[in-house]
Enzyme design. Structure first.
Site, PDB file in Angstrom:
ATOM      1  N   LYS A   1       0.867  -1.185   0.000  1.00 19.67           N
ATOM      2  CA  LYS A   1       0.000   0.000   0.000  1.00 19.67           C
ATOM      3  C   LYS A   1       0.906   1.239   0.000  1.00 19.67           C
ATOM      4  O   LYS A   1       1.738   1.415   0.908  1.00 19.67           O
ATOM      5  CB  LYS A   1      -0.868  -0.042   1.255  1.00 19.67           C
TER       6      LYS A   1
HETATM    7  C1  E4P Z   1      -8.150   2.510   3.635  1.00 20.70           C
HETATM    8  O1  E4P Z   1      -7.419   1.744   3.072  1.00 20.70           O
HETATM    9  C2  E4P Z   1      -7.970   3.036   4.978  1.00 20.70           C
HETATM   10  O2  E4P Z   1      -7.275   2.076   5.739  1.00 20.70           O
HETATM   11  C3  E4P Z   1      -9.263   3.308   5.701  1.00 20.70           C
HETATM   12  O3  E4P Z   1     -10.382   2.859   4.983  1.00 20.70           O
HETATM   13  C4  E4P Z   1      -9.398   4.693   6.220  1.00 20.70           C
HETATM   14  O4  E4P Z   1     -10.608   4.786   6.929  1.00 20.70           O
HETATM   15  P1  E4P Z   1     -10.917   5.964   7.977  1.00 20.70           P
HETATM   16  O5  E4P Z   1     -11.104   7.215   7.200  1.00 20.70           O
HETATM   17  O6  E4P Z   1     -12.175   5.517   8.652  1.00 20.70           O
HETATM   18  O7  E4P Z   1      -9.725   6.025   8.888  1.00 20.70           O
END
Ligand code: E4P
Length: 219
Positions: free
Chosen positions: A88
């Protein structure tokens, strides 16, 4: 439609697998910070434990470094842990350059922290496996996150981009339902939001009546 869990919690991942809806997992540094890990080694072992639970699908593990060389080194390290790991990478210039490098080496990537159509186009051009637009965080600042999902889907269709849309920052069941109507590949969500899809008062009332009727007549 695929359901990914946005979590590092093994019990949640096992529960989703047991219930039959686990298609993958995403993590991020904030989720990792809540996991009581004290070293990189512990975190890497945890990613491997998640890989061992997953039957199919993959887990996105995020790089921490910001400069190009650090992203490459960390991404190669992460992807060598297990074939189910997707690297990622945040949506930055160095990130996009690194995704291009990883694509050439057949290392799968998830371009994260995407908040605009332009960013999503860049991620697709360099061959990211997934693009992660943050629906909830856009809603938080009064932009319609779901509109961005629609725009990305249309433009990806226009050009036949292979990058899959993995809607992230999911905050409620309607986000999931609207994403399904748009026809995107996957959502990544906290487990409680997916579990809320099970419930309908008419199902509960109906089931209660069926069982009461049956028990009245049959011993
Ligand atoms: C995506 O890959 C992130 O890990 C995540 O969905 C972020 O979510 P949040 O905005 O609830 O922290």
């Amino acid at each position: 439609m695929k359901f990914f869990l946005d979590t590092v919690k093994l019990d949640e991942i096992k529960k989703a697998k047991e219930l039959g809806f686990l298609d993958g997992v995403t993590t991020n540094p904030s989720l990792i910070s809540k996991g009581y890990f004290s070293s990189k080694n512990e975190i890497f072992n945890h990613y491997i434990s998640i890989c061992n639970i997953l039957e199919n699908g993959d887990i996105s593990a995020e790089v921490i470094g910001n400069n190009y060389d650090d992203i490459i080194q960390e991404g190669e390290e992460l992807s060598s842990l297990n074939h189910k790991i997707v690297v990622k990478v945040p949506m930055t210039k160095n990130g996009i350059r690194a995704i291009k490098f990883f694509s050439k080496k057949n290392i799968s990537t998830n371009c994260t922290l995407v908040f605009s159509l332009g960013q999503a186009i860049l991620a697709a051009k360099v061959g990211a496996k997934y693009v992660s637009p943050f629906v909830g965080r856009l809603d938080d600042i009064s932009y319609n996150g779901l509109n961005l999902i629609k725009e990305i889907k249309n433009v990806y269709n226009n050009y036949g981009f292979q990058t899959k849309i993995l809607a992230a920052s999911i905050r409620n069941p309607l986000h999931i339902l609207e994403c399904s109507k748009i026809g995107i590949y996957a959502v990544t969500s906290p487990i409680n939001i997916i579990l809320s899809l099970f419930h309908h008062p008419m199902t509960e009332i109906g089931l209660d009546k069926f069982i009461k009727d049956y028990n009245k007549k049959i011993n």
